[in-house]
Design a protein around this motif. Structure first.
Motif, PDB file in Angstrom:
ATOM      1  N   THR A 216     -11.045  45.288 105.832  1.00 27.61           N
ATOM      2  CA  THR A 216     -11.385  44.078 106.598  1.00 27.61           C
ATOM      3  C   THR A 216     -10.575  43.967 107.884  1.00 27.61           C
ATOM      4  OG1 THR A 216      -9.795  42.804 105.285  1.00 27.61           O
ATOM      5  CG2 THR A 216     -12.095  42.801 104.537  1.00 27.61           C
ATOM      6  N   SER A 217      -9.629  44.878 108.109  1.00 31.81           N
ATOM      7  CA  SER A 217      -8.831  44.854 109.330  1.00 31.81           C
ATOM      8  C   SER A 217      -8.588  46.273 109.819  1.00 31.81           C
ATOM      9  CB  SER A 217      -7.491  44.151 109.088  1.00 31.81           C
ATOM     10  OG  SER A 217      -6.668  44.237 110.240  1.00 31.81           O
ATOM     11  N   TRP A 218      -8.657  46.446 111.143  1.00 31.23           N
ATOM     12  CA  TRP A 218      -8.487  47.772 111.725  1.00 31.23           C
ATOM     13  C   TRP A 218      -7.333  47.798 112.737  1.00 31.23           C
ATOM     14  CZ3 TRP A 218     -12.781  45.322 110.246  1.00 31.23           C
ATOM     15  CH2 TRP A 218     -13.597  45.967 109.311  1.00 31.23           C
ATOM     16  N   LYS A 219      -6.483  46.786 112.692  1.00 28.54           N
ATOM     17  CA  LYS A 219      -5.308  46.732 113.558  1.00 28.54           C
ATOM     18  C   LYS A 219      -4.102  47.296 112.818  1.00 28.54           C
ATOM     19  CE  LYS A 219      -6.825  42.596 116.078  1.00 28.54           C
ATOM     20  NZ  LYS A 219      -6.505  41.188 116.444  1.00 28.54           N
ATOM     21  N   LEU A 243      -4.939  69.435 109.936  1.00 27.91           N
ATOM     22  CA  LEU A 243      -4.588  68.047 110.236  1.00 27.91           C
ATOM     23  C   LEU A 243      -3.077  67.877 110.412  1.00 27.91           C
ATOM     24  CD1 LEU A 243      -5.277  65.062 110.541  1.00 27.91           C
ATOM     25  CD2 LEU A 243      -5.403  64.889 108.048  1.00 27.91           C
ATOM     26  N   ILE A 244      -2.319  68.507 109.529  1.00 33.00           N
ATOM     27  CA  ILE A 244      -0.858  68.358 109.553  1.00 33.00           C
ATOM     28  C   ILE A 244      -0.219  69.113 110.707  1.00 33.00           C
ATOM     29  CG2 ILE A 244       1.273  68.875 108.287  1.00 33.00           C
ATOM     30  CD1 ILE A 244      -0.407  68.487 105.681  1.00 33.00           C
ATOM     31  N   THR A 245      -0.625  70.351 110.901  1.00 29.35           N
ATOM     32  CA  THR A 245       0.098  71.220 111.839  1.00 29.35           C
ATOM     33  C   THR A 245      -0.456  71.210 113.266  1.00 29.35           C
ATOM     34  OG1 THR A 245      -1.258  73.161 111.285  1.00 29.35           O
ATOM     35  CG2 THR A 245       0.721  72.769 109.953  1.00 29.35           C
ATOM     36  N   LYS A 246      -1.731  70.856 113.443  1.00 32.72           N
ATOM     37  CA  LYS A 246      -2.336  70.932 114.765  1.00 32.72           C
ATOM     38  C   LYS A 246      -2.736  69.572 115.349  1.00 32.72           C
ATOM     39  CE  LYS A 246      -4.083  75.640 114.063  1.00 32.72           C
ATOM     40  NZ  LYS A 246      -5.279  76.524 114.086  1.00 32.72           N
ATOM     41  N   ILE A 247      -3.225  68.676 114.497  1.00 31.31           N
ATOM     42  CA  ILE A 247      -3.722  67.385 115.000  1.00 31.31           C
ATOM     43  C   ILE A 247      -2.619  66.335 115.045  1.00 31.31           C
ATOM     44  CG2 ILE A 247      -5.364  65.505 114.581  1.00 31.31           C
ATOM     45  CD1 ILE A 247      -7.219  67.603 113.301  1.00 31.31           C
ATOM     46  N   LEU A 248      -1.850  66.214 113.961  1.00 30.15           N
ATOM     47  CA  LEU A 248      -0.805  65.183 113.906  1.00 30.15           C
ATOM     48  C   LEU A 248       0.202  65.299 115.058  1.00 30.15           C
ATOM     49  CD1 LEU A 248       0.525  62.780 112.501  1.00 30.15           C
ATOM     50  CD2 LEU A 248       1.766  64.412 111.053  1.00 30.15           C
ATOM     51  N   PRO A 249       0.714  66.479 115.388  1.00 32.56           N
ATOM     52  CA  PRO A 249       1.675  66.550 116.501  1.00 32.56           C
ATOM     53  C   PRO A 249       1.113  66.010 117.814  1.00 32.56           C
ATOM     54  CG  PRO A 249       1.729  68.576 115.231  1.00 32.56           C
ATOM     55  CD  PRO A 249       0.561  67.799 114.726  1.00 32.56           C
ATOM     56  N   LEU A 250      -0.177  66.211 118.062  1.00 33.11           N
ATOM     57  CA  LEU A 250      -0.796  65.699 119.275  1.00 33.11           C
ATOM     58  C   LEU A 250      -0.935  64.177 119.226  1.00 33.11           C
ATOM     59  CD1 LEU A 250      -3.605  68.404 119.713  1.00 33.11           C
ATOM     60  CD2 LEU A 250      -1.445  68.232 120.968  1.00 33.11           C
ATOM     61  N   VAL A 251      -1.264  63.655 118.048  1.00 31.55           N
ATOM     62  CA  VAL A 251      -1.378  62.197 117.892  1.00 31.55           C
ATOM     63  C   VAL A 251      -0.029  61.529 118.110  1.00 31.55           C
ATOM     64  CG1 VAL A 251      -1.890  60.332 116.259  1.00 31.55           C
ATOM     65  CG2 VAL A 251      -3.379  62.356 116.346  1.00 31.55           C
ATOM     66  N   LYS A 252       1.020  62.123 117.571  1.00 29.87           N
ATOM     67  CA  LYS A 252       2.349  61.508 117.633  1.00 29.87           C
ATOM     68  C   LYS A 252       2.914  61.442 119.061  1.00 29.87           C
ATOM     69  CE  LYS A 252       5.384  62.099 114.324  1.00 29.87           C
ATOM     70  NZ  LYS A 252       5.391  60.751 113.726  1.00 29.87           N
ATOM     71  N   LYS A 253       2.356  62.223 119.980  1.00 32.62           N
ATOM     72  CA  LYS A 253       2.795  62.119 121.376  1.00 32.62           C
ATOM     73  C   LYS A 253       2.452  60.760 121.960  1.00 32.62           C
ATOM     74  CE  LYS A 253       2.571  67.064 122.482  1.00 32.62           C
ATOM     75  NZ  LYS A 253       1.910  68.109 123.319  1.00 32.62           N
ATOM     76  N   LYS A 254       1.348  60.169 121.492  1.00 35.39           N
ATOM     77  CA  LYS A 254       0.929  58.848 121.964  1.00 35.39           C
ATOM     78  C   LYS A 254       1.217  57.749 120.948  1.00 35.39           C
ATOM     79  CE  LYS A 254      -1.016  60.190 125.870  1.00 35.39           C
ATOM     80  NZ  LYS A 254      -0.559  59.715 127.194  1.00 35.39           N
ATOM     81  N   LEU A 255       1.224  58.132 119.667  1.00 34.25           N
ATOM     82  CA  LEU A 255       1.455  57.158 118.590  1.00 34.25           C
ATOM     83  C   LEU A 255       2.579  57.699 117.708  1.00 34.25           C
ATOM     84  CD1 LEU A 255      -2.300  56.527 117.620  1.00 34.25           C
ATOM     85  CD2 LEU A 255      -0.875  55.045 119.043  1.00 34.25           C
ATOM     86  N   PRO A 256       3.834  57.497 118.108  1.00 33.29           N
ATOM     87  CA  PRO A 256       4.977  58.111 117.396  1.00 33.29           C
ATOM     88  C   PRO A 256       5.091  57.698 115.935  1.00 33.29           C
ATOM     89  CG  PRO A 256       5.652  57.268 119.539  1.00 33.29           C
ATOM     90  CD  PRO A 256       4.265  56.764 119.307  1.00 33.29           C
ATOM     91  N   GLN A 257       4.556  56.539 115.587  1.00 34.15           N
ATOM     92  CA  GLN A 257       4.658  56.056 114.209  1.00 34.15           C
ATOM     93  C   GLN A 257       3.552  56.594 113.297  1.00 34.15           C
ATOM     94  OE1 GLN A 257       7.280  54.118 113.080  1.00 34.15           O
ATOM     95  NE2 GLN A 257       8.047  54.646 115.122  1.00 34.15           N
ATOM     96  N   LEU A 360      -9.393  55.292 118.566  1.00 32.73           N
ATOM     97  CA  LEU A 360      -9.786  54.330 117.526  1.00 32.73           C
ATOM     98  C   LEU A 360      -8.628  53.424 117.128  1.00 32.73           C
ATOM     99  CD1 LEU A 360     -12.039  56.564 115.241  1.00 32.73           C
ATOM    100  CD2 LEU A 360     -12.777  54.671 116.690  1.00 32.73           C
ATOM    101  N   VAL A 361      -7.424  53.969 117.066  1.00 38.76           N
ATOM    102  CA  VAL A 361      -6.257  53.144 116.737  1.00 38.76           C
ATOM    103  C   VAL A 361      -6.012  52.106 117.835  1.00 38.76           C
ATOM    104  CG1 VAL A 361      -3.755  53.154 116.401  1.00 38.76           C
ATOM    105  CG2 VAL A 361      -5.174  54.894 115.298  1.00 38.76           C
ATOM    106  N   ASN A 362      -6.200  52.504 119.081  1.00 36.21           N
ATOM    107  CA  ASN A 362      -5.958  51.595 120.207  1.00 36.21           C
ATOM    108  C   ASN A 362      -7.118  50.636 120.461  1.00 36.21           C
ATOM    109  OD1 ASN A 362      -3.402  52.593 120.796  1.00 36.21           O
ATOM    110  ND2 ASN A 362      -4.188  54.179 122.182  1.00 36.21           N
ATOM    111  N   GLU A 368     -14.002  48.962 114.100  1.00 37.80           N
ATOM    112  CA  GLU A 368     -14.758  48.038 113.242  1.00 37.80           C
ATOM    113  C   GLU A 368     -16.263  48.256 113.404  1.00 37.80           C
ATOM    114  OE1 GLU A 368     -15.267  43.229 112.398  1.00 37.80           O
ATOM    115  OE2 GLU A 368     -14.067  43.928 114.090  1.00 37.80           O
ATOM    116  N   SER A 369     -16.720  48.371 114.641  1.00 36.81           N
ATOM    117  CA  SER A 369     -18.147  48.577 114.890  1.00 36.81           C
ATOM    118  C   SER A 369     -18.639  49.862 114.241  1.00 36.81           C
ATOM    119  CB  SER A 369     -18.389  48.623 116.405  1.00 36.81           C
ATOM    120  OG  SER A 369     -19.734  48.934 116.682  1.00 36.81           O
TER     121      SER A 369
END
Length: 403
Positions: A216-219, A243-257, A360-362, A368-369
């Protein structure tokens, strides 16, 4: 109708895609049909589930032992001196062959339903009872991918011989069945490309809509990226590692948490070794459905970077039912008929997947849509009641067309 169903697994508990599919179809098929189930098991302790199945899913259950482990010396030697591929050899049970012969000789059946082509050798070759064969995946394509991408180089020539045998016998048993059922348009097209004279229907996978809790929430300020799977399957191991070795490191550059959460059964040590503060590994029991539901409800993004062919794609339907936004490879969502950008974000490189996750996180409104549309889509197209009704109509057609 009286149906004799043969499966290479006991459809309880529902820990794999095939088990989930068969169990949910049985729940609805039993309303119209008397079903005798013959299933292969690897461990005698699985007999404890027979009363549950006979009470809730079918009229009668027989279980037959196959080898506990696939790569036994006996199975390897037998494959080497046999025209049959390893997949058929390791799943063959003399006990199952005898049980089915007994049932057909001593009881009337209107139809035989077989799950997976490699269960077909248990059916007597001269039987007059019509056979419906459901191939949940095109097996030779799966093994072809394994040999090409993963197998040690020195073994590849030998394993390619087994792939050729697998392809030959898969096509042979398609032809032997009165009707072949695929789970997706893509699989149907491949079957007809190889065997254009076959009659092939599509009975897609489904989802138990009441089973999953809807988000019910996407924030979120600490996004959790989820992948779920049964890690007996190579494709799931590959996807989790990507997902762990190639995608996550790229995500963490913008979303460290950000963190990744891998949930499923039979996780190998190579995957567990990747656990860290940013990588949560939950290796769960086969009957732990509550942990699966919890994961879909608590995660923020479902990412499925599947590369290899095959599989039932039930994990994606579960995410859609849970209103969990999906970022997937094109292979990962193949066969579901979704509209990219409307029901899920479809992209194939680790970089573009990372970008989609960050977006999507931002943009929780966009997430939601996406999930509202995907939930409506599974409600309209993937209810197990609707799918079971379609299968029942195929039963009637095959039975009425067979002398």
């Amino acid at each position: 109708m009286k149906i004799l169903m043969l499966t290479p697994y006991l459809p309880y508990p529902d820990s794999s895609g095939g088990q989930i599919r068969t169990q949910n179809l049985l729940k609805h098929l039993k309303k119209k049909h008397d079903i005798t189930l013959v299933s292969l098991i690897k461990d005698p302790t699985e007999t404890q589930y027979i009363p549950i199945l006979e009470k809730n899913f079918c009229k009668k259950v027989k279980v037959c032992l196959r080898s506990r482990k696939p790569f036994t010396l006996k199975n390897i030697i037998k494959t080497g001196f046999s025209l049959q591929p390893f997949l058929v050899v390791r799943n063959f049970s003399k006990q199952a062959q005898q049980a089915i012969a007994y049932e057909l000789a001593n009881n009337h059946y209107d139809l035989i339903h077989v799950e997976t082509f490699y269960a077909m050798p248990h059916i007597p070759s001269g039987t007059k009872v019509p056979v419906v064969l459901v191939d949940q995946t095109i097996e030779f394509k799966v093994y072809q991918h394994y040999v090409k991408e993963v197998a040690p180089l020195p073994l590849r020539p030998l394993l390619n011989i087994d792939v050729l045998k697998l392809k030959h016998w898969e096509r042979f048993y398609w032809r032997r069945a009165n009707r072949v059922i695929a789970v997706s348009d893509k699989d149907k097209e491949e079957i007809l490309r190889l065997e254009p004279n076959l009659r092939v229907d599509i009975v897609p996978n489904g989802v138990n809509l009441d089973f999953f809790k809807q988000k019910t929430s996407w924030k979120t300020s600490k996004p959790t990226i989820l992948f779920v799977g049964n890690f007996h399957w190579l494709q799931n191991i590959e996807a989790a590692q990507t997902l762990i070795t190639k995608i996550l490191p790229l995500v963490k550059k913008k979303l460290p948490q950000a963190r990744v959460w891998i949930v499923g059964q039979h996780q190998p040590d190579s995957l567990k070794a990747l656990a860290s503060d940013s990588v949560l590994i939950s290796d769960i029991a086969e009957d732990d459905a509550d942990s699966i539901v919890k994961a879909y409800k608590e995660a923020d993004i479902f990412c499925t970077p599947i590369k290899g062919p095959g599989g039932t794609r039930l994990k994606n339907l579960a995410a859609m039912a849970s209103r969990l936004p999906i970022v997937s490879s094109s292979v990962g969502m193949a066969g579901l008929g979704i509209n990219p950008g409307e029901h899920a974000i479809i992209t194939d490189s680790p970089k573009s997947m990372a970008t989609a996750i960050i977006d999507l996180v931002n943009n929780p409104k966009k997430a939601e849509s996406l999930t509202l549309a995907s939930r409506r889509y599974v409600e309209q197209n993937f209810s197990y009641q609707v799918i079971a009704d379609k299968l029942s109509r195929i039963y009637q057609q095959v039975s009425s067309q067979t002398p």
